[in-house]
Design a protein around this motif. Structure first.
Motif, PDB file in Angstrom:
ATOM      1  N   GLY A   8     -35.440   6.248  -5.667  1.00 38.63           N
ATOM      2  CA  GLY A   8     -35.487   5.793  -7.051  1.00 38.63           C
ATOM      3  C   GLY A   8     -36.322   6.710  -7.923  1.00 38.63           C
ATOM      4  O   GLY A   8     -35.951   7.022  -9.059  1.00 38.63           O
ATOM      5  N   PHE A   9     -37.458   7.169  -7.386  1.00 37.04           N
ATOM      6  CA  PHE A   9     -38.353   8.049  -8.140  1.00 37.04           C
ATOM      7  C   PHE A   9     -37.657   9.368  -8.477  1.00 37.04           C
ATOM      8  O   PHE A   9     -37.676   9.827  -9.625  1.00 37.04           O
ATOM      9  CB  PHE A   9     -39.619   8.325  -7.331  1.00 37.04           C
ATOM     10  N   ILE A  10     -37.041   9.970  -7.486  1.00 36.95           N
ATOM     11  CA  ILE A  10     -36.378  11.270  -7.674  1.00 36.95           C
ATOM     12  C   ILE A  10     -35.216  11.162  -8.661  1.00 36.95           C
ATOM     13  O   ILE A  10     -35.071  11.991  -9.570  1.00 36.95           O
ATOM     14  CB  ILE A  10     -35.887  11.832  -6.327  1.00 36.95           C
ATOM     15  N   TYR A 147     -36.251  -0.196  -5.389  1.00 34.95           N
ATOM     16  CA  TYR A 147     -35.553   0.931  -6.008  1.00 34.95           C
ATOM     17  C   TYR A 147     -35.529   0.764  -7.530  1.00 34.95           C
ATOM     18  O   TYR A 147     -35.839   1.699  -8.283  1.00 34.95           O
ATOM     19  CB  TYR A 147     -34.137   1.000  -5.446  1.00 34.95           C
ATOM     20  N   THR A 148     -35.176  -0.428  -7.980  1.00 33.21           N
ATOM     21  CA  THR A 148     -35.072  -0.705  -9.423  1.00 33.21           C
ATOM     22  C   THR A 148     -36.433  -0.629 -10.095  1.00 33.21           C
ATOM     23  O   THR A 148     -36.575  -0.009 -11.165  1.00 33.21           O
ATOM     24  CB  THR A 148     -34.475  -2.108  -9.651  1.00 33.21           C
ATOM     25  N   ILE A 149     -37.446  -1.231  -9.496  1.00 32.36           N
ATOM     26  CA  ILE A 149     -38.796  -1.236 -10.068  1.00 32.36           C
ATOM     27  C   ILE A 149     -39.349   0.178 -10.177  1.00 32.36           C
ATOM     28  O   ILE A 149     -39.971   0.537 -11.189  1.00 32.36           O
ATOM     29  CB  ILE A 149     -39.735  -2.123  -9.228  1.00 32.36           C
ATOM     30  N   VAL A 150     -39.124   1.001  -9.169  1.00 32.28           N
ATOM     31  CA  VAL A 150     -39.614   2.385  -9.199  1.00 32.28           C
ATOM     32  C   VAL A 150     -38.924   3.170 -10.320  1.00 32.28           C
ATOM     33  O   VAL A 150     -39.580   3.936 -11.042  1.00 32.28           O
ATOM     34  CB  VAL A 150     -39.397   3.080  -7.837  1.00 32.28           C
ATOM     35  N   ILE A 152     -37.751   2.006 -13.088  1.00 34.97           N
ATOM     36  CA  ILE A 152     -38.310   1.519 -14.348  1.00 34.97           C
ATOM     37  C   ILE A 152     -39.733   2.057 -14.549  1.00 34.97           C
ATOM     38  O   ILE A 152     -40.101   2.483 -15.653  1.00 34.97           O
ATOM     39  CB  ILE A 152     -38.314  -0.025 -14.372  1.00 34.97           C
ATOM     40  N   PHE A 153     -40.519   2.079 -13.483  1.00 34.90           N
ATOM     41  CA  PHE A 153     -41.889   2.589 -13.553  1.00 34.90           C
ATOM     42  C   PHE A 153     -41.911   4.056 -13.989  1.00 34.90           C
ATOM     43  O   PHE A 153     -42.736   4.453 -14.814  1.00 34.90           O
ATOM     44  CB  PHE A 153     -42.566   2.449 -12.189  1.00 34.90           C
ATOM     45  N   VAL A 154     -40.998   4.852 -13.432  1.00 35.47           N
ATOM     46  CA  VAL A 154     -40.914   6.276 -13.795  1.00 35.47           C
ATOM     47  C   VAL A 154     -40.647   6.425 -15.288  1.00 35.47           C
ATOM     48  O   VAL A 154     -41.232   7.279 -15.964  1.00 35.47           O
ATOM     49  CB  VAL A 154     -39.806   6.987 -12.984  1.00 35.47           C
ATOM     50  N   SER A 155     -39.768   5.585 -15.826  1.00 39.18           N
ATOM     51  CA  SER A 155     -39.432   5.631 -17.247  1.00 39.18           C
ATOM     52  C   SER A 155     -40.655   5.354 -18.116  1.00 39.18           C
ATOM     53  O   SER A 155     -40.947   6.093 -19.059  1.00 39.18           O
ATOM     54  CB  SER A 155     -38.325   4.609 -17.544  1.00 39.18           C
ATOM     55  N   TRP A 156     -41.392   4.298 -17.791  1.00 38.19           N
ATOM     56  CA  TRP A 156     -42.590   3.953 -18.562  1.00 38.19           C
ATOM     57  C   TRP A 156     -43.650   5.059 -18.461  1.00 38.19           C
ATOM     58  O   TRP A 156     -44.241   5.449 -19.469  1.00 38.19           O
ATOM     59  CB  TRP A 156     -43.176   2.632 -18.051  1.00 38.19           C
ATOM     60  N   LEU A 157     -43.858   5.541 -17.264  1.00 37.03           N
ATOM     61  CA  LEU A 157     -44.840   6.609 -17.046  1.00 37.03           C
ATOM     62  C   LEU A 157     -44.477   7.860 -17.839  1.00 37.03           C
ATOM     63  O   LEU A 157     -45.334   8.498 -18.460  1.00 37.03           O
ATOM     64  CB  LEU A 157     -44.908   6.940 -15.552  1.00 37.03           C
TER      65      LEU A 157
END
Length: 201
Positions: A8-10, A147-150, A152-157
């Motif tokens: 998800g992060f990548i 996967y989904t939370i990661v 979304i987290f990348v987007s906010w970061l």
């Protein structure tokens, strides 16, 4: 679960990294606003819109919506008009320098524009579906949630980081020349995106 998080992060980072209207606008607001907190409306709006799109992509809802040809056409037309208008406004905008009173993007304008470039661009939505939505099919249950939370987290970061870097650059641009150039580049990208949408109709 760890592999789902890494995946998800990548994917999210790869999708959000390319220079586009959304990224340029967030960076631009971070650089041009007199205080960093004044750029938070665009940061929150862009991040919340991405959260919505990622969630809909994972659930498969956005793919169904884009199958409705009239809705897809309407989104494109509204998006084109808004990009053309905001390109003009951005081209004309001037950076805030000492002793120079200029009109900056209000919170309402930041929110409206950030939402429009996120939600009124069918191709951006299809990118989210094609990369994040399709890849989510490999997971179920807790792994899919991670996967989904990661993603979304990348987007906010990313959006918070982009506005902070923009602010840092803006503080060192005492003459306003860099921001003027950035405004021109932003406007050209907006008009280019609008043209791309016209050709794609």
């Amino acid at each position: 679960m760890i592999s789902a998080a890494i995946h998800g992060f990548i994917l999210a980072f790869g999708l959000i990294l390319p220079l586009g209207v959304q990224n340029v606008f967030v960076f631009n607001q971070g650089a041009t606003q007199p205080k960093w907190r004044n750029s938070l409306p665009v940061v929150f709006t862009a991040a919340l819109c991405d959260t919505l799109l990622i969630s809909l992509a994972v659930l498969g809802i956005s793919a169904v919506v884009l199958e409705i040809s009239f809705l897809k056409f309407a989104l494109s037309v509204i998006g084109i008009a808004f990009l053309l208008y905001m390109g003009y406004v951005t081209w004309k905008s001037k950076p805030s320098t000492e002793g120079n009173s200029v009109q900056l993007f209000s919170s309402r304008k930041q929110i409206t524009f950030a939402a429009s470039v996120s939600l009124l661009n069918p191709h951006a939505i299809m990118d989210t579906i094609g990369v994040i939505g399709t890849s989510s099919l490999a997971y179920t249950g807790i792994e899919k949630a991670v996967y989904t939370i990661v993603c979304i987290f990348v987007s906010w970061l990313w959006f918070f980081g982009l506005s902070i870097v923009g602010r840092w650059v803006g503080k060192f641009d005492l003459t306003g020349n860099f921001i003027n150039t950035l405004n021109r580049i932003s406007a050209v990208i907006m008009w280019g995106t609008a043209l791309y949408l016209v050709v794609s109709l």
